[in-house]
Motif scaffolding. Structure first.
Motif, PDB file in Angstrom:
ATOM      1  N   UNK A  53       0.775  -0.987   0.114  1.00  0.00           N
ATOM      2  CA  UNK A  53       0.076  -0.165  -0.217  1.00  0.00           C
ATOM      3  C   UNK A  53       0.956   1.180   0.007  1.00  0.00           C
ATOM      4  N   UNK A  54       1.911   1.126   0.710  1.00  0.00           N
ATOM      5  CA  UNK A  54       2.871   2.252   0.635  1.00  0.00           C
ATOM      6  C   UNK A  54       3.455   2.703  -0.640  1.00  0.00           C
ATOM      7  N   UNK A  55       3.697   1.720  -1.457  1.00  0.00           N
ATOM      8  CA  UNK A  55       4.412   1.765  -2.853  1.00  0.00           C
ATOM      9  C   UNK A  55       3.227   2.272  -3.897  1.00  0.00           C
ATOM     10  N   UNK A  56       1.878   1.535  -3.633  1.00  0.00           N
ATOM     11  CA  UNK A  56       1.010   2.069  -4.373  1.00  0.00           C
ATOM     12  C   UNK A  56       0.536   3.511  -4.194  1.00  0.00           C
ATOM     13  N   UNK A  57       0.667   3.841  -3.054  1.00  0.00           N
ATOM     14  CA  UNK A  57       0.314   5.331  -2.639  1.00  0.00           C
ATOM     15  C   UNK A  57       1.128   6.453  -3.114  1.00  0.00           C
ATOM     16  N   UNK A  58       2.283   5.944  -3.617  1.00  0.00           N
ATOM     17  CA  UNK A  58       3.485   7.094  -4.324  1.00  0.00           C
ATOM     18  C   UNK A  58       2.903   7.418  -5.562  1.00  0.00           C
ATOM     19  N   UNK A  59       3.205   8.598  -5.876  1.00  0.00           N
ATOM     20  CA  UNK A  59       3.082   9.160  -7.393  1.00  0.00           C
ATOM     21  C   UNK A  59       3.738   8.497  -8.415  1.00  0.00           C
ATOM     22  N   UNK A  60       3.154   8.154  -9.647  1.00  0.00           N
ATOM     23  CA  UNK A  60       4.083   7.589 -10.467  1.00  0.00           C
ATOM     24  C   UNK A  60       4.876   8.539 -11.172  1.00  0.00           C
ATOM     25  N   UNK A  61       6.016   8.255 -11.789  1.00  0.00           N
ATOM     26  CA  UNK A  61       7.030   8.882 -12.089  1.00  0.00           C
ATOM     27  C   UNK A  61       6.709   9.839 -13.612  1.00  0.00           C
ATOM     28  N   UNK A  62       7.188  10.813 -13.821  1.00  0.00           N
ATOM     29  CA  UNK A  62       6.640  11.587 -15.032  1.00  0.00           C
ATOM     30  C   UNK A  62       7.205  10.620 -16.207  1.00  0.00           C
ATOM     31  N   UNK A  63       5.985  10.529 -16.976  1.00  0.00           N
ATOM     32  CA  UNK A  63       6.123   9.782 -18.424  1.00  0.00           C
ATOM     33  C   UNK A  63       5.609   8.433 -18.135  1.00  0.00           C
ATOM     34  N   UNK A  64       5.131   8.016 -17.139  1.00  0.00           N
ATOM     35  CA  UNK A  64       4.452   6.572 -16.861  1.00  0.00           C
ATOM     36  C   UNK A  64       3.015   6.713 -17.549  1.00  0.00           C
ATOM     37  N   UNK A  65       2.844   5.685 -18.394  1.00  0.00           N
ATOM     38  CA  UNK A  65       1.387   5.731 -18.986  1.00  0.00           C
ATOM     39  C   UNK A  65       0.118   5.778 -17.790  1.00  0.00           C
ATOM     40  N   UNK A  66      -0.703   6.245 -18.568  1.00  0.00           N
ATOM     41  CA  UNK A  66      -1.948   6.419 -17.447  1.00  0.00           C
ATOM     42  C   UNK A  66      -2.599   5.117 -17.158  1.00  0.00           C
ATOM     43  N   UNK A  67      -2.513   4.335 -18.182  1.00  0.00           N
ATOM     44  CA  UNK A  67      -3.345   2.840 -18.103  1.00  0.00           C
ATOM     45  C   UNK A  67      -2.221   2.000 -17.440  1.00  0.00           C
ATOM     46  N   UNK A  68      -1.191   2.396 -16.858  1.00  0.00           N
ATOM     47  CA  UNK A  68      -0.251   1.236 -16.305  1.00  0.00           C
ATOM     48  C   UNK A  68      -0.806   0.755 -15.127  1.00  0.00           C
ATOM     49  N   UNK A  69      -0.662  -0.490 -15.144  1.00  0.00           N
ATOM     50  CA  UNK A  69      -1.016  -1.395 -13.897  1.00  0.00           C
ATOM     51  C   UNK A  69      -0.550  -0.959 -12.568  1.00  0.00           C
ATOM     52  N   UNK A  70      -1.308  -1.044 -11.427  1.00  0.00           N
ATOM     53  CA  UNK A  70      -0.405  -0.572  -9.974  1.00  0.00           C
ATOM     54  C   UNK A  70       0.799  -1.677  -9.772  1.00  0.00           C
ATOM     55  N   UNK A  71       1.752  -1.136  -9.234  1.00  0.00           N
ATOM     56  CA  UNK A  71       2.698  -2.056  -8.936  1.00  0.00           C
ATOM     57  C   UNK A  71       2.621  -3.029  -7.858  1.00  0.00           C
ATOM     58  N   UNK A  72       1.717  -2.523  -6.991  1.00  0.00           N
ATOM     59  CA  UNK A  72       1.632  -3.612  -5.926  1.00  0.00           C
ATOM     60  C   UNK A  72       1.086  -5.019  -6.218  1.00  0.00           C
ATOM     61  N   UNK A  73       0.144  -5.099  -7.308  1.00  0.00           N
ATOM     62  CA  UNK A  73      -0.190  -6.292  -7.608  1.00  0.00           C
ATOM     63  C   UNK A  73       0.920  -7.155  -8.188  1.00  0.00           C
ATOM     64  N   UNK A 127      12.658  -1.473  -9.807  1.00  0.00           N
ATOM     65  CA  UNK A 127      13.428  -0.282 -10.219  1.00  0.00           C
ATOM     66  C   UNK A 127      12.310   1.068 -10.234  1.00  0.00           C
ATOM     67  N   UNK A 128      11.199   0.417 -10.851  1.00  0.00           N
ATOM     68  CA  UNK A 128      10.055   1.590 -10.819  1.00  0.00           C
ATOM     69  C   UNK A 128       9.469   1.938  -9.337  1.00  0.00           C
ATOM     70  N   UNK A 129       9.326   0.860  -8.502  1.00  0.00           N
ATOM     71  CA  UNK A 129       8.988   1.095  -7.379  1.00  0.00           C
ATOM     72  C   UNK A 129       9.878   1.774  -6.194  1.00  0.00           C
ATOM     73  N   UNK A 130      11.286   1.447  -6.520  1.00  0.00           N
ATOM     74  CA  UNK A 130      11.977   2.055  -5.592  1.00  0.00           C
ATOM     75  C   UNK A 130      12.016   3.504  -5.978  1.00  0.00           C
ATOM     76  N   UNK A 131      11.935   3.754  -7.404  1.00  0.00           N
ATOM     77  CA  UNK A 131      12.338   5.083  -7.496  1.00  0.00           C
ATOM     78  C   UNK A 131      10.951   6.106  -7.245  1.00  0.00           C
TER      79      UNK A 131
END
Length: 513
Positions: A53-73, A127-131
């Motif tokens: 939940x902590x990772x899902x609550x983080x804002x996505x990085x600039x340039x990430x597609x809007x339809x990208x699936x949540x990282x938590x799953x 890498x995406x989750x850590x950033x």
């Protein structure tokens, strides 16, 4: 799901209830109990939901597609398959520690082939989750205050860690020997691919992926460029450090056979059954366990043991491709440790060095003798009390023999010192014959504090002195007398022992039942 009662400290009898998937073993339950904060019951789903939940609550990085699936799953699925797991900083939500993930290489092998695409995609998700987490917590972790001036948007500090583990089991599943040119080439290719994905879109240069029996890994590195890297101008992403893991509870959670890049020295598990890596290597050689046993009984080893020198060669082959490498043990001590793990006893040299100490504790004499291994470490100790009863003398000698056996089988001296130093029982008192110590609470206390000073270079202070209770001068009489009769009886004893007389003899005590 199943629930187990596990202990996290062998010296503490308290247990924690741990609920985890039924397919996971007891070692995973113990590891989860050590990773989870607090002392209450632990559920894998609950503990994982906190950092997910902590990772899902983080804002996505600039340039990430809007339809990208949540990282938590995706991260939850990888954890359930025991392919990746967060490090202790994420499990315990330690804001000051560096977050990271441990990746089990052997879990990406399917039917003898390494799934490079699945591996590369998993690394990109990590890498995406850590950033994202760095962007959310960078100000909190550094203590920086918001400024009106536009800050530099290019991160300079590493966003986290990616640690690889279970390398030898991965090579066994592919059909490669740890101590072979093909095995080292495959390890170099996997390590370089990990570092290339972690450095994609950053200011750090990615290493060149060498040719290996795996093949095609360079194409997956080119596809792993994050979408956020193309959004900015040049290198805009925070670097992520790579390396190999060190022993810890995360490896137990992932069911790792050999931590980090270390080889699997023993072909069997602690319960005596063959390891998965052993069965896979036999299968690639076309052998069944029964035929391998027949060869071993005939004097031919179908799987020669891996030497510590092979570990050193693998370490040197990979050290330039990652940012973090565990400490390499010296070959002679690694070989000795491997023997000790199999239950072998370390022999003492024929000519032994050591010292003999004679001291008195509260007026009770003690002789202590030590013998050392070739490297100067303690290997044997004996305690001989002077002019004590047979029971005291025998117990002290047995204690010295038990400690010596433990030392020769690899038990650390510090564990004995921690357990026996400051033991309090008679005889206790002022120490004579040893100027380095003034008071001891017992013979055992003096002996182990002396060993700590001599072999651990860690002198321990004296225990606080306690006043010795004075004994009652009046004897305990087996008669139901009042005070006056007791005094008369005692006088009768003294008269009988001295100049006595008939009167004294008439008042002697009688033994009654």
């Amino acid at each position: 799901m199943r629930t187990l009662q596990v202990t996290t400290d062998p010296d503490d009898s308290s247990t924690r209830a741990v609920t985890l998937p039924a397919a996971w073993d007891d070692a995973a339950a113990e590891a989860l109990a050590r990773l989870a904060p607090g002392e209450g019951p632990v559920r894998l789903a609950t503990e994982a939901a906190r950092w997910v939940d902590t990772l899902d609550a983080c804002l996505p990085l600039p340039g990430t597609p809007k339809d990208a699936a949540p990282l938590g799953h995706a991260l939850s699925c990888l954890l359930l398959f025991r392919q990746i797991a967060p490090n202790a900083a994420l499990w315990r939500r330690e804001a000051e520690a560096t977050p990271g993930f441990v990746v089990r290489l052997s879990s990406f092998v399917d039917d003898g082939a390494f799934s490079a695409e699945h591996f590369a995609v998993s690394l990109a998700v990590i890498c995406d989750a850590l950033r994202r987490l760095q962007g959310e917590q960078s100000a909190e972790r550094s203590g920086a205050l918001p400024l009106f001036d536009a800050p530099d948007t290019t991160p300079k500090d590493p966003a986290g860690l990616i640690l690889l583990t279970d390398l030898d089991a991965c090579l066994a599943a592919i059909g490669l020997d740890y101590d072979s040119d093909d095995g080292r080439a495959a390890a170099q290719a996997l390590t370089a691919l990990t570092t290339a994905i972690a450095r994609a879109g950053t200011s750090l240069a990615a290493p060149t992926i060498p040719d290996s029996p795996l093949g095609g890994l360079r194409n997956f590195a080119a596809r792993a460029l994050p979408p956020a890297a193309a959004y900015g101008d040049g290198a805009c992403l925070a670097p992520i450090q790579t390396g190999f893991s060190t022993p810890g509870p995360v490896d137990g959670l992932l069911d790792v056979e050999a931590c980090g890049l270390a080889p699997i020295f023993s072909p069997t598990r602690e319960d005596g059954r063959l390891r998965r890596a052993t069965l896979q290597r036999l299968e690639h050689r076309g052998l069944q366990p029964q035929s391998a046993l027949a060869l071993a009984l005939s004097g031919t080893n179908p799987l020669p043991p891996t030497s510590p020198e092979a570990h050193e060669r693998m370490h040197h082959a990979l050290c330039a491709l990652v940012d973090f490498m565990p400490e390499l043990p010296e070959p002679e001590y690694a070989r000795l440790r491997a023997k000790l793990e199999r239950g072998a006893r370390r022999p003492l040299p024929n000519r032994q060095r050591g010292f003999t100490q004679r001291a008195a504790i509260g007026g009770h004499g003690l002789f202590m003798r030590t013998s050392e291994f070739d490297d100067g470490s303690l290997g044997e100790v004996s305690f001989v009390p002077a002019r004590e009863g047979a029971m005291t003398r025998g117990l002290m000698e047995c204690l010295g023999q038990a400690v010596s056996i433990g030392l020769q089988h690899g038990a650390p001296l510090g564990a004995f010192v921690e357990r026996f130093a400051y033991a309090r029982f008679g005889a206790a008192g002022t120490v004579e014959g040893d100027p380095s110590m003034g008071y001891a609470s017992s013979m055992v206390d003096y002996a182990f504090r002396t060993l700590s000073d001599a072999y651990l270079d860690h002198p321990l202070p004296d225990a606080p002195q306690q006043a010795v209770e004075k004994e009652d001068p009046a004897p305990m009489l087996p008669l139901n007398m009042d005070g006056d009769q007791q005094d008369i009886s005692v006088q009768g004893i003294s008269k009988n022992n001295g100049d006595g007389g008939a009167k004294g003899r008439r008042r002697r005590l009688r033994l009654v039942s």
